[in-house]
Write a protein that holds these residues in place. Sequence first.
Motif, PDB file in Angstrom:
ATOM      1  N   TRP A  41       0.816  -1.213   0.000  1.00 44.16           N
ATOM      2  CA  TRP A  41       0.000   0.000   0.000  1.00 44.16           C
ATOM      3  C   TRP A  41       0.853   1.268   0.000  1.00 44.16           C
ATOM      4  N   LEU A  71      -5.093   1.141  -7.331  1.00 46.29           N
ATOM      5  CA  LEU A  71      -5.322   1.068  -5.894  1.00 46.29           C
ATOM      6  C   LEU A  71      -4.218   1.778  -5.120  1.00 46.29           C
ATOM      7  N   TYR A  75      -5.111   4.913  -2.753  1.00 50.66           N
ATOM      8  CA  TYR A  75      -4.811   4.918  -1.323  1.00 50.66           C
ATOM      9  C   TYR A  75      -3.886   6.081  -0.969  1.00 50.66           C
ATOM     10  N   THR A  76      -2.902   6.344  -1.816  1.00 49.94           N
ATOM     11  CA  THR A  76      -1.987   7.455  -1.572  1.00 49.94           C
ATOM     12  C   THR A  76      -2.733   8.782  -1.572  1.00 49.94           C
ATOM     13  N   GLY A  79      -6.672   7.494   0.871  1.00 49.58           N
ATOM     14  CA  GLY A  79      -6.860   6.370   1.778  1.00 49.58           C
ATOM     15  C   GLY A  79      -6.487   6.677   3.213  1.00 49.58           C
ATOM     16  N   HIS A  80      -6.876   5.781   4.100  1.00 54.14           N
ATOM     17  CA  HIS A  80      -6.591   5.930   5.523  1.00 54.14           C
ATOM     18  C   HIS A  80      -6.148   4.588   6.091  1.00 54.14           C
ATOM     19  N   HIS A  95      -6.408  -1.087   5.606  1.00 50.23           N
ATOM     20  CA  HIS A  95      -6.296   0.083   4.743  1.00 50.23           C
ATOM     21  C   HIS A  95      -7.690   0.381   4.192  1.00 50.23           C
ATOM     22  N   TYR A  96      -8.076   1.631   4.277  1.00 49.26           N
ATOM     23  CA  TYR A  96      -9.443   2.034   3.933  1.00 49.26           C
ATOM     24  C   TYR A  96      -9.436   3.001   2.754  1.00 49.26           C
ATOM     25  N   ILE A  97     -10.301   2.704   1.779  1.00 51.22           N
ATOM     26  CA  ILE A  97     -10.507   3.587   0.632  1.00 51.22           C
ATOM     27  C   ILE A  97     -11.948   4.078   0.690  1.00 51.22           C
ATOM     28  N   CYS A 122      -7.988  -5.806  -5.382  1.00 53.56           N
ATOM     29  CA  CYS A 122      -7.652  -4.572  -6.094  1.00 53.56           C
ATOM     30  C   CYS A 122      -8.716  -4.194  -7.130  1.00 53.56           C
TER      31      CYS A 122
END
Length: 333
Positions: A41, A71, A75-76, A79-80, A95-97, A122
């Motif tokens: 990630w 993905l 995320y970059t 995301g969180h 990892h949260y989107i 993904c």
Amino acid sequence: MTLWIILLAAAAIIALVLWAAVRYLYTFAMARQPELDTDWWTADPADLPDVNHQYGPEQFHEYMWQMKHWLLAAYTDRGHFFETVSTDGLRLTAHYIPPEGKMRGIFLMVHGFRSCGFHDFCGAVHDITKFGFGCMVIDQRAHCMSEGDTVCFGAKERYDIISWAQLIEKEFPGMPVILDGISMGAATVMAAAALDLTANVRGIIADCGYTSMRAIFNKVITQRFHLPPFPLVPLANIYCRMKNGFDFDTVQSAQTLPQAKVPVLLAHGMKDGLVPYSMGEEIYAAAKDKIDIEFVTSPEAEHGLSYLHDYELYIAAMNRLFDKALTDKENPQ
């Protein structure tokens, strides 16, 4: 006397060989493999696995590669990172989107054996976020960034599902949750179905999950190692019980899924070479008269690839699940 010595020596050698074989099989199946603990990630795009190293039929290689790059960028950008603590004190990570547009709910996505959510979901995250769902992609215990030394095939992971559902309720109050598991992740969510889940859990998707730990171990030892299950699997079962406090009969999908209190989407590819399609049929047969369940089959799909092989069929089934799980329950935010 000499004969007895020879017999005792032979028995000791056989016992040592069996013990070594059991330890090897246990390590192969259940011990953490640190070399797989890559945090994709936060990776540099240049470090992503090459297209030719992806699983599945060749026609999906390029798609999977593109989805992983998407993905990573998503995320970059937005995301969180989340973490929680398991009931037995392990640090668990996810990892949260967030979704695109208004949020309808959150998918709690549970990856398979020796894999990670970055690989297994993904393509799904790309689509599901467009449907208005956030995606909480967890690292199962003993995988990736989560703590733990033992892969428990759903026996302990089922309780981790409750920990994650509780965290989602805390972070996103009142937001409906769909449990979505693939392979070992499917067995995990089917095992969790029999537990006292939090009220925010509204539906379950289980794709290519096995009937039981013992059944999948029997198959793998026969298929991969060309050995009979007896006596190695029963001996490994005893070792597992002594070491971990559970045995290979703890996870029984055909017994736990029929206890689900929410609608279920069960999926399985007919050409699955790892978890036989017959296991999906057995689970469905046990549950179909007891719960609200739909069984989606993909005639050409190999393990975990029903979503890609029969996309329209799968999406239609998911929408029917949403209709049952979320109707009149959509979050007004």
